[in-house]
Design a protein around this motif. Structure first.
Motif, PDB file in Angstrom:
ATOM      1  N   LEU A 152       0.830  -1.207   0.000  1.00 41.58           N
ATOM      2  CA  LEU A 152       0.000   0.000   0.000  1.00 41.58           C
ATOM      3  C   LEU A 152       0.859   1.250   0.000  1.00 41.58           C
ATOM      4  CD1 LEU A 152      -2.886   1.204   0.165  1.00 41.58           C
ATOM      5  CD2 LEU A 152      -2.631   1.197   2.648  1.00 41.58           C
ATOM      6  N   VAL A 192      -7.660   0.223   1.064  1.00 42.99           N
ATOM      7  CA  VAL A 192      -7.042   0.202   2.401  1.00 42.99           C
ATOM      8  C   VAL A 192      -7.557  -0.977   3.220  1.00 42.99           C
ATOM      9  CG1 VAL A 192      -6.842   1.448   4.586  1.00 42.99           C
ATOM     10  CG2 VAL A 192      -6.526   2.667   2.419  1.00 42.99           C
ATOM     11  N   ARG A 252      -4.400   5.439  -1.547  1.00 43.68           N
ATOM     12  CA  ARG A 252      -4.173   5.268  -0.116  1.00 43.68           C
ATOM     13  C   ARG A 252      -5.299   5.902   0.698  1.00 43.68           C
ATOM     14  NH1 ARG A 252      -0.159   8.017   1.473  1.00 43.68           N
ATOM     15  NH2 ARG A 252       0.648   8.904  -0.482  1.00 43.68           N
ATOM     16  N   VAL A 281     -12.337   1.608   9.635  1.00 41.65           N
ATOM     17  CA  VAL A 281     -11.015   1.194   9.169  1.00 41.65           C
ATOM     18  C   VAL A 281     -10.127   0.806  10.353  1.00 41.65           C
ATOM     19  CG1 VAL A 281      -8.911   1.961   8.006  1.00 41.65           C
ATOM     20  CG2 VAL A 281     -11.152   2.552   7.052  1.00 41.65           C
ATOM     21  N   ARG A 320     -11.145   3.617   0.510  1.00 40.20           N
ATOM     22  CA  ARG A 320     -11.544   2.729   1.606  1.00 40.20           C
ATOM     23  C   ARG A 320     -11.377   1.249   1.258  1.00 40.20           C
ATOM     24  NH1 ARG A 320     -15.051   3.038   6.012  1.00 40.20           N
ATOM     25  NH2 ARG A 320     -15.397   5.227   5.524  1.00 40.20           N
ATOM     26  N   LEU A 352      -2.168   0.000   7.781  1.00 42.14           N
ATOM     27  CA  LEU A 352      -2.904   1.181   8.220  1.00 42.14           C
ATOM     28  C   LEU A 352      -2.022   2.423   8.245  1.00 42.14           C
ATOM     29  CD1 LEU A 352      -5.450   2.485   9.455  1.00 42.14           C
ATOM     30  CD2 LEU A 352      -4.640   1.728  11.702  1.00 42.14           C
ATOM     31  N   ALA A 372      -2.147   4.524   5.124  1.00 41.49           N
ATOM     32  CA  ALA A 372      -3.415   5.125   4.702  1.00 41.49           C
ATOM     33  C   ALA A 372      -3.377   6.640   4.921  1.00 41.49           C
ATOM     34  CB  ALA A 372      -4.564   4.509   5.485  1.00 41.49           C
ATOM     35  N   ARG A 390      -7.189   7.060   8.603  1.00 37.85           N
ATOM     36  CA  ARG A 390      -6.655   6.721   9.919  1.00 37.85           C
ATOM     37  C   ARG A 390      -7.483   7.357  11.032  1.00 37.85           C
ATOM     38  NH1 ARG A 390      -2.198   8.452  11.352  1.00 37.85           N
ATOM     39  NH2 ARG A 390      -1.746   9.987   9.720  1.00 37.85           N
TER      40      ARG A 390
END
Length: 212
Positions: free
Chosen positions: A89, A103, A97, A127, A100, A114, A117, A122
């Motif tokens: 990622l 991620v 990034r 998420v 949704r 995470l 992202a 975040r």
């Protein structure tokens, strides 16, 4: 092509090949199909060739690092990479990034994705929960707001305890610090924690809910 066909170690051969060969589509396709990371040495033109890059990513998902900026923004290609390993990622475009689905797919493969992202995701409870339910320590990659969110904290406590039968000293202490002031979270943490951590962490002198 002879080296590839003979099953020889092609990394050094290809790295030292002429620019002409590194821009030859047939040669490059054969090379990256055998060792995806060789995409790094291909011409800019072929690093922007979707067929070549797909072949490289299929062989080694981290090869997407060497794709063109345009292809690192290709949703289908990035999804294929993150489904193999969420770490990839980090090489996706900023737009992806912040996507949704992309991620969440990355997190499902590797929770620590995470951290790559966007700030917006975040700070997204859905998420964050997807990450901490599998990898409780990924709470460190959430925004301050989400790291102190009651539901997020409770899942982090519960899943860490279930995963290891006890909580790591440092991790438990950090979570207790985030939870201070929220009696429900602190009491839940105490129920899950081993007795020696109950006394040391949640019910210490600084905790407003410590036993009197």
């Amino acid at each position: 092509l002879e080296a590839i066909g003979a099953g020889e170690d092609i990394e050094d051969e290809f790295e030292n090949a002429s620019d002409e060969l590194k821009d030859d589509r047939d040669v490059v396709l054969a090379a990256v199909s055998a060792s995806g990371l060789l995409l790094e040495y291909c011409s800019d033109r072929l690093q922007n060739d979707i067929t070549v890059v797909k072949a490289a990513v299929q062989q080694a998902c981290s090869a997407i690092e060497h794709a063109s900026d345009e292809l690192r923004g290709d949703r289908e290609l990035v999804l294929a990479a993150v489904r193999k390993h969420g770490l990839t990622l980090q090489y996706a475009s900023e737009e992806l990034r912040g996507d949704r689905e992309v991620v969440l797919e990355a997190i499902a493969c590797w929770g620590h994705a995470l951290k790559f992202a966007t700030d917006e995701l975040r700070d997204d409870r859905e998420v964050i929960l997807a990450a901490v339910k599998q990898w409780p320590e990924t709470i460190d990659h959430a925004t301050t707001k989400m790291a102190c969110d009651r539901e997020v904290l409770m899942h982090a406590f519960i899943n860490e305890a279930r995963k290891f039968d006890c909580l790591y000293d440092q991790f438990f202490s950090e979570l207790c610090s985030k939870a201070r002031g929220d009696k429900e979270v602190v009491l839940m943490a105490v129920r899950w924690a081993p007795r020696e951590k109950q006394a040391r962490c949640c019910y210490d002198e600084e905790c407003p809910h410590r036993q009197r």
